[in-house]
Design a protein around this motif. Structure first.
Motif, PDB file in Angstrom:
ATOM      1  N   UNK A  46      -5.870   6.985   3.527  1.00 54.86           N
ATOM      2  CA  UNK A  46      -6.502   5.675   3.349  1.00 54.86           C
ATOM      3  C   UNK A  46      -7.419   5.327   4.517  1.00 54.86           C
ATOM      4  N   UNK A  47      -6.966   5.615   5.738  1.00 55.12           N
ATOM      5  CA  UNK A  47      -7.815   5.329   6.893  1.00 55.12           C
ATOM      6  C   UNK A  47      -9.104   6.132   6.846  1.00 55.12           C
ATOM      7  N   UNK A  58      -2.462  -3.587   8.681  1.00 48.69           N
ATOM      8  CA  UNK A  58      -1.156  -3.589   8.015  1.00 48.69           C
ATOM      9  C   UNK A  58      -0.611  -2.176   7.850  1.00 48.69           C
ATOM     10  N   UNK A  59      -1.484  -1.239   7.525  1.00 49.07           N
ATOM     11  CA  UNK A  59      -1.058   0.160   7.386  1.00 49.07           C
ATOM     12  C   UNK A  59      -0.585   0.727   8.724  1.00 49.07           C
ATOM     13  N   UNK A  63       3.189   1.962   9.348  1.00 46.03           N
ATOM     14  CA  UNK A  63       3.377   3.353   9.763  1.00 46.03           C
ATOM     15  C   UNK A  63       4.211   3.412  11.045  1.00 46.03           C
ATOM     16  N   UNK A  64       3.895   2.550  11.984  1.00 43.03           N
ATOM     17  CA  UNK A  64       4.641   2.515  13.253  1.00 43.03           C
ATOM     18  C   UNK A  64       6.090   2.087  13.026  1.00 43.03           C
ATOM     19  N   UNK A  98       7.162  -5.462   7.966  1.00 37.09           N
ATOM     20  CA  UNK A  98       5.858  -4.829   7.733  1.00 37.09           C
ATOM     21  C   UNK A  98       5.688  -4.454   6.265  1.00 37.09           C
ATOM     22  N   UNK A  99       6.785  -4.076   5.613  1.00 40.22           N
ATOM     23  CA  UNK A  99       6.732  -3.759   4.177  1.00 40.22           C
ATOM     24  C   UNK A  99       6.335  -5.001   3.385  1.00 40.22           C
ATOM     25  N   UNK A 100       6.964  -6.124   3.698  1.00 37.85           N
ATOM     26  CA  UNK A 100       6.679  -7.374   2.986  1.00 37.85           C
ATOM     27  C   UNK A 100       5.237  -7.803   3.206  1.00 37.85           C
TER      28      UNK A 100
END
Length: 110
Positions: A46-47, A58-59, A63-64, A98-100
């Motif tokens: 995606x990046x 957000x990605x 990821x982190x 981060x998922x939310x």
């Protein structure tokens, strides 16, 4: 910048298969590592496609958080204290946050 068409359904294979308070076992580590590898590869793809800055941030954050979760689970499994779910609690909460945020952003895009 290219408009990237991604939905949460595309990211479902990244599910940890872990719930708060669950024993932290080798199987949890394997599922978490598989989820991280899937997401990390999708994230890089995606990046490379040039996503908008808000989605990029957000990605990166998600990821982190996945990487931190896998690292912490790996430490707990290595220590042998599989019942130490508190050892992963803070990173699990970060993963959830981060998922939310990512889910809400993607769902708001229609």
């Amino acid at each position: 910048m290219v408009q990237v068409n991604i939905k949460m359904a595309d990211l479902q294979p990244m599910s940890l298969g872990y719930e708060e308070g669950q024993d932290v076992t080798r199987e949890v580590l394997q599922r978490a590592d598989k989820a991280y590898q899937y997401f990390h590869n999708k994230y890089l793809e995606l990046l490379a496609s040039g996503v908008e800055p808000e989605l990029r941030d957000l990605l990166i954050g998600h990821d982190a958080s996945l990487e931190d979760f896998v690292g912490r689970v790996r430490q707990v499994v290595k220590s042998g204290y599989y019942y130490d779910s508190m050892g992963v609690f803070s990173v699990y909460l970060e993963y959830n946050d981060t998922y939310i945020e990512l889910r809400d952003y993607l769902n708001s895009r229609g």
